[in-house]
Design an enzyme around this catalytic site. Sequence first.
Site, PDB file in Angstrom:
ATOM      1  N   LYS A  75       1.516  -7.942  -6.110  1.00 32.90           N
ATOM      2  CA  LYS A  75       0.350  -8.179  -5.775  1.00 32.90           C
ATOM      3  C   LYS A  75       0.258  -6.873  -4.527  1.00 32.90           C
ATOM      4  O   LYS A  75      -0.668  -6.037  -4.503  1.00 32.90           O
ATOM      5  CB  LYS A  75      -0.339  -9.178  -5.198  1.00 32.90           C
ATOM      6  CG  LYS A  75      -0.825 -10.026  -6.007  1.00 32.90           C
ATOM      7  CD  LYS A  75      -1.820  -9.719  -7.004  1.00 32.90           C
ATOM      8  CE  LYS A  75      -2.693 -10.441  -8.067  1.00 32.90           C
ATOM      9  NZ  LYS A  75      -3.541  -9.934  -8.940  1.00 32.90           N
ATOM     10  N   TYR A 101       4.797 -13.045  -7.215  1.00 31.53           N
ATOM     11  CA  TYR A 101       3.336 -12.755  -7.277  1.00 31.53           C
ATOM     12  C   TYR A 101       3.036 -11.968  -6.005  1.00 31.53           C
ATOM     13  O   TYR A 101       2.366 -10.823  -5.947  1.00 31.53           O
ATOM     14  CB  TYR A 101       2.762 -14.184  -7.073  1.00 31.53           C
ATOM     15  CG  TYR A 101       1.201 -14.085  -7.139  1.00 31.53           C
ATOM     16  CD1 TYR A 101       0.654 -13.564  -8.219  1.00 31.53           C
ATOM     17  CD2 TYR A 101       0.500 -14.414  -6.057  1.00 31.53           C
ATOM     18  CE1 TYR A 101      -0.795 -13.538  -8.433  1.00 31.53           C
ATOM     19  CE2 TYR A 101      -0.897 -14.368  -6.127  1.00 31.53           C
ATOM     20  CZ  TYR A 101      -1.376 -13.953  -7.209  1.00 31.53           C
ATOM     21  OH  TYR A 101      -2.961 -13.968  -7.145  1.00 31.53           O
TER      22      TYR A 101
END
Length: 909
Positions: free
Chosen positions: A658, A654
């Site tokens: 991101k 993640y």
Amino acid sequence: MIGITSYGAYIPRLRLDRMSIFQAMGWFAPAIMMVAQGHRSMCNWDEDSITMAVAASRDCLCGRDKKELDGLFLASTTLPFADRQNAGIVSTALNLKENILTSDFTSSQKAGTSALVTALEAVRGGGMKNILVTAADRRETKTAYFYEMWFGDGAASVAVGDKDVIAEFKGSYSVSYDFVDHHRGALKKYDYVWEERWVRDEGYSKIIPEAVNGLMKKLGITIDQVDKLVYPCFFKAEHSNIAKKLNASPDKVVNTMHETCGDTGAAHSMLMLVSALENAKPKDRILVAGFGQGCDALYFEVTENITKLSKRNGVKGSDKNKKVIDNYMKWLKFRDIIQTEMGIRAEAPTQTAMTALWRKRKMLLGMVGGKCEKCGTAQFPKMDICVNPACGAVKSQTDYEFAGVPAKVKTFTGDLLAVSVDPPHKYGMVQFEGGGRFMADFTDCEFEELKVGLPVQLVFRRRVEDKERGFINYFWKAMPVPGAAEEMGKVRFDGRVAVITGAGAGLGRVYALELAKRGAKIVVNDLGGSRDGSGAGSSSAADRVVDEIKAAGGEAVANYDNVATPEGGERIVKTALDAFGKVDILINNAGILRDKSFLKMEPENWKSVMDVHLTGAYNVTRPAFKVMRENGFGRIVMTTSAAGLYGNFGQTNYSAAKMALVGLMNTLKLEGKKYEIKVNTIAPLAASRLTEDVMPPEIFEKSKPEFVAPMVVYLCSEECRESGSIFNSGMGYCNRAAILTGPGIKLGDAGKPPTPEQISENWSRINSMEGAKEIEDANSAIFALIAPPDTGKKEAGGQKGAETDVKGIFGKMPEAFNASAAKDVDAVFQYVISGSGGGSWFVTVKDSKCNVTEGTAGKPTCTLKISDGDFVELITGKLNPMQAFTSGKLKIEGDIMKSQLIGKLFKLN
Ligand code: NAD
């Protein structure tokens, strides 16, 4: 059928906080504390019974043909003229026809209902068909008195006639007694009031029931046949007692409006009647009574026509527009209770030439200009020659009423030198829709509210009072349209189309609702999958949000595609093109989580998170960017996370995805620059299913997506000039995160690379972030390496953040000095700038030379005090000096007049 055909009301915008009366005068009259709750209405300094009657009548006549009126009755006990028919002034201001009966009804608090009975009976008699009845009062009281608390200013108007009746008149009954509860001698300003107990017991509580019972007997009805009972009485307990005496249940009794405005004297029964009509439905039966040296009682039955009445301001609209003030001195000044020095300019002659007033009455009182019959150009005032240079027709103009034409502010000023009861004197040019301009005074607004383009409406007001001759000059002024200033300042998206991925829940849903509320058409994309993206999707999430938007009056379509595939991205954008023809805004928001510590992070988990967040953003942005480029406008918001910006255990997939979105933004901002495409990134913090188990419960409760949405909405707006930036937002906090580069150090030279030993020796300087900067693009970064700044403080090409600072401004002041404007000027301007970037500087101007010194001058001509931020805004032209001064941001001590030279002496921006 005869009866009421229309109604209107006017309560002045200003309301005086009753507690402010007590706060100022409680030391003298402690008992007034008992009634110091809420607020009362108060006229602005330029309002009186005539201006309020005009306002209420305009409200009543909206959407009606004024030519139908055969009569106008004005009721008031505070008429500005004892001998000049006041109703005639109202009639001229309203531009009613000339063959009309006008009359003043006065000398009693029941003048309003008496005028209404007279008008209804005149129509019943058949001699007249339509009469406008208007009542207004602006009663004066001495200070620190119960009546100062209880009274209010206001007006109401009703039209009566025999066509399109909204409330049928069934009959009336009056009693007349010379009961002197209070009186006002012919030349007295204030009422003389007898003991309250007696007024209550012998007056209100006996005379009102007598008239109401008399009417019911006359018409053969009982109190059960009354749905709304209207009668005034500012003694609260007595008002209820009267209902008991009449056997009327409390739910029938119409509120006295003590909380809305206070008792408005001769206008009050009519104002309460208007309030009852506003809430009435067909078949409602209304009994209204007016009290004062007797009592009039009238009975009406509401008809179906009430549902067809056009929208008007009324009591509700007036109340919505209220502005409560607690400045008791302002109240005293506006009521002319205290005398202030107005300066010798105020002594300028104010005599009105009656000859000119008669000749120009339509222009001055009626705001009638001209419209050229040949070219259609509208102009004020009306003249013999058309102002249109391409036309120039002679005697081609017909009367054209400007009073009701929508207008906007074209220019404005706030003049502190001009005479004004409420400085600064605000005036400027207004531009009418459909042509025509007018130099107007602005009223019912603060200087700070005025803006070019602000919608205004014209209002009839007092202009000057000739106290010597007892004459009042009325004219039209411009007032901001209620609510227009807030509307103007609003971030709007009318005509814009927004695509929001993952908008079926959490943050995306709130973005969609907020953008739709502000006018955008929305594509609500959501696959409707599980939190980790596994399993089949469902259309219900997107559909629910579309329904919510539509229920709130917005426009939206659903899309259920998966952002993780290129085809999905294409179809999402196609949905927008098919439904709305374009894409202006894209919020890449869809997201899933698959948290695992790094060694447990199998390729499948890594890939699925990358696919949704990073590849998903690529898939949707690419086709959207194409459309935006063609249209020359775009706003794209990427969604990063604190996990990506700063790291978070168990979220390598993640975090990487991101942070990769920040990289995507960094380059896309460059590629979109030429096409007005701004790309920014949000790092939200909000309670949602993605965060419910990673957030501590107390923070989860406090953080709603609504706290993040404002930042995202702004980044999507035309107003946003930012591109390439990252913003953290959540729980009401917003800040910017950025990648900074330190000044560094140059080691080695062209032929000789640096050694690891040199790196080690110079580690603290290499590692230092002192003087670190943001860098615009990779080329600028290379440039910064080739030619690093000496101190790290100088700006290199392409670097962001070249902020203006206070010290820098004073450094530049000698360059900005305009010597030719400084002839004969001998002054020392002391600046005291507060805040962390502030300090003290003084500027000496003498012999056409200027000297800027840090520190404090011995004897400054004037001292200017302002915060560092406001000072920078002032110098860079973002803050208007007058506005800064009147709002208290800028304080000037010493010779204020000399301070006005500064703008001429220095051209800084
Ligand atoms: P959420 O789970 O409530 O909403 C995400 C939505 O995206 C869901 O409705 C889901 O169905 C949809 N979605 C998932 N995969 C999709 C796909 N392949 N195609 C289309 N739609 C898909 O989560 P949220 O908290 O509202 O998060 C929104 C965004 O904000 C995410 O990108 C998330 O990573 C990011 N974020 C949230 C927080 C936070 O505090 N909530 C913090 C940092 C970043």
